[in-house]
Scaffold this motif. Sequence first.
Motif, PDB file in Angstrom:
ATOM      1  N   LEU A  37       1.982  -2.416  -6.731  1.00  0.00           N
ATOM      2  CA  LEU A  37       2.506  -3.225  -7.843  1.00  0.00           C
ATOM      3  C   LEU A  37       1.449  -4.210  -8.334  1.00  0.00           C
ATOM      4  O   LEU A  37       1.233  -4.353  -9.544  1.00  0.00           O
ATOM      5  N   ALA A  38       0.775  -4.872  -7.393  1.00  0.00           N
ATOM      6  CA  ALA A  38      -0.266  -5.837  -7.782  1.00  0.00           C
ATOM      7  C   ALA A  38      -1.420  -5.120  -8.487  1.00  0.00           C
ATOM      8  O   ALA A  38      -1.915  -5.583  -9.527  1.00  0.00           O
ATOM      9  N   LEU A  39      -1.834  -3.976  -7.950  1.00  0.00           N
ATOM     10  CA  LEU A  39      -2.986  -3.277  -8.531  1.00  0.00           C
ATOM     11  C   LEU A  39      -2.635  -2.679  -9.891  1.00  0.00           C
ATOM     12  O   LEU A  39      -3.425  -2.746 -10.840  1.00  0.00           O
ATOM     13  N   ALA A  79       6.858 -10.420  -7.228  1.00  0.00           N
ATOM     14  CA  ALA A  79       5.976  -9.295  -6.896  1.00  0.00           C
ATOM     15  C   ALA A  79       5.273  -9.482  -5.557  1.00  0.00           C
ATOM     16  O   ALA A  79       4.772  -8.513  -4.982  1.00  0.00           O
ATOM     17  N   ASP A  80       5.245 -10.709  -5.046  1.00  0.00           N
ATOM     18  CA  ASP A  80       4.589 -10.934  -3.751  1.00  0.00           C
ATOM     19  C   ASP A  80       5.314 -10.219  -2.609  1.00  0.00           C
ATOM     20  O   ASP A  80       4.742 -10.049  -1.519  1.00  0.00           O
ATOM     21  N   ALA A  81       6.556  -9.753  -2.861  1.00  0.00           N
ATOM     22  CA  ALA A  81       7.289  -9.016  -1.809  1.00  0.00           C
ATOM     23  C   ALA A  81       6.903  -7.534  -1.764  1.00  0.00           C
ATOM     24  O   ALA A  81       7.303  -6.821  -0.834  1.00  0.00           O
ATOM     25  N   ALA A  82       6.133  -7.082  -2.743  1.00  0.00           N
ATOM     26  CA  ALA A  82       5.856  -5.631  -2.839  1.00  0.00           C
ATOM     27  C   ALA A  82       5.190  -5.045  -1.583  1.00  0.00           C
ATOM     28  O   ALA A  82       5.558  -3.943  -1.155  1.00  0.00           O
ATOM     29  N   PRO A  83       4.227  -5.745  -0.953  1.00  0.00           N
ATOM     30  CA  PRO A  83       3.651  -5.156   0.271  1.00  0.00           C
ATOM     31  C   PRO A  83       4.712  -4.932   1.343  1.00  0.00           C
ATOM     32  O   PRO A  83       4.634  -3.959   2.108  1.00  0.00           O
ATOM     33  N   TRP A  84       5.707  -5.809   1.390  1.00  0.00           N
ATOM     34  CA  TRP A  84       6.742  -5.658   2.423  1.00  0.00           C
ATOM     35  C   TRP A  84       7.656  -4.485   2.097  1.00  0.00           C
ATOM     36  O   TRP A  84       8.113  -3.784   3.008  1.00  0.00           O
ATOM     37  N   LEU A  85       7.941  -4.249   0.809  1.00  0.00           N
ATOM     38  CA  LEU A  85       8.730  -3.068   0.457  1.00  0.00           C
ATOM     39  C   LEU A  85       7.987  -1.806   0.883  1.00  0.00           C
ATOM     40  O   LEU A  85       8.590  -0.842   1.372  1.00  0.00           O
ATOM     41  N   GLU A  86       6.677  -1.812   0.690  1.00  0.00           N
ATOM     42  CA  GLU A  86       5.887  -0.642   1.095  1.00  0.00           C
ATOM     43  C   GLU A  86       5.902  -0.485   2.614  1.00  0.00           C
ATOM     44  O   GLU A  86       5.930   0.638   3.138  1.00  0.00           O
ATOM     45  N   THR A  87       5.918  -1.602   3.330  1.00  0.00           N
ATOM     46  CA  THR A  87       5.966  -1.541   4.792  1.00  0.00           C
ATOM     47  C   THR A  87       7.325  -1.039   5.271  1.00  0.00           C
ATOM     48  O   THR A  87       7.405  -0.265   6.238  1.00  0.00           O
TER      49      THR A  87
END
Length: 225
Positions: free
Chosen positions: A126-128, A192-200
């Motif tokens: 999401l960030a990229l 959007a800062d939660a996106a890495p956790w959704l991926e995890t």
Amino acid sequence: MEIGIVGTGRVARGLARRWIGCGWNVTFGSRDPEARRAELVDALAPAQDEEPDGGLEGSRRGEVRCRTIGECLTSAPIQLLALPWSAIETTMAGLRFVPATIVVDCINPLRRDLAGRDVPSDSSTLALLSGRYPEARWVKAFNCASSAVLEEPAFPQGRPSMPYCGNDADACRTAVRLIEGAGFEPIDCGGADAAPWLETVALLTIRMAIRNGWKGDCAVRWERR
Ligand SMILES: NC(=O)c1ccc[n+]([C@@H]2O[C@H](COP(=O)([O-])OP(=O)(O)OC[C@H]3O[C@@H](n4cnc5c(N)ncnc54)[C@H](OP(=O)(O)O)[C@@H]3O)[C@@H](O)[C@H]2O)c1
């Protein structure tokens, strides 16, 4: 509602099936729309028992179209980006989103050996993507269920959960409609800062499914009391 889906694979077809069942029109974007058209029509043809009259006439199912990816991007103000992470750069080369398009990122950038994510640990697709395509309004959703569950989300315990996150309020509201329409319970995870956790969460779910032999028939459901 008009929805564009970039990609014609498992996730694209599964969600399209749910959304056309809501009466929403779906335009797929493919690298080879001529080759994909017939198989998509076949794959998305309703089963006899889904049709009260045994046919399309009089039903409120949405329409399905298959176009080039460039045509798909201009076909609808809402787009689902359902490509493999490794394909984004080449497949989207030279293409942009129509300004203010709401784009749903369902991508899991998993390493081949499932030992982690193929993006920096403090980042996410999401960030990229929102950095690369700032003309669009981004939201992350639909990455936390298998394609089998996206196609058929019914579980005896109730609707599976679907976490979503993003910085754009309109995009998040649209995600809620799409998630509800697909048969899941939307769970607001904030920005959007939660996106890495959704991926995890997705990575952990895949690992549990492999380890315990659940195949694709498992989903996340957060219970409350
Ligand atoms: N599979 C799951 O259970 C699941 C669940 C949640 C999220 N996701 C995420 O959803 C996204 C799509 O996954 P999927 O399982 O639907 O993938 P898939 O079945 O492999 O389909 C991907 C589609 O992308 C298109 N594409 C464009 N460029 C491509 C390229 N260079 N190589 C391969 N395909 C290309 C293809 O459509 P055309 O040939 O018509 O262009 C293909 O049908 C991925 O990012 C994945 O991480 C997957």
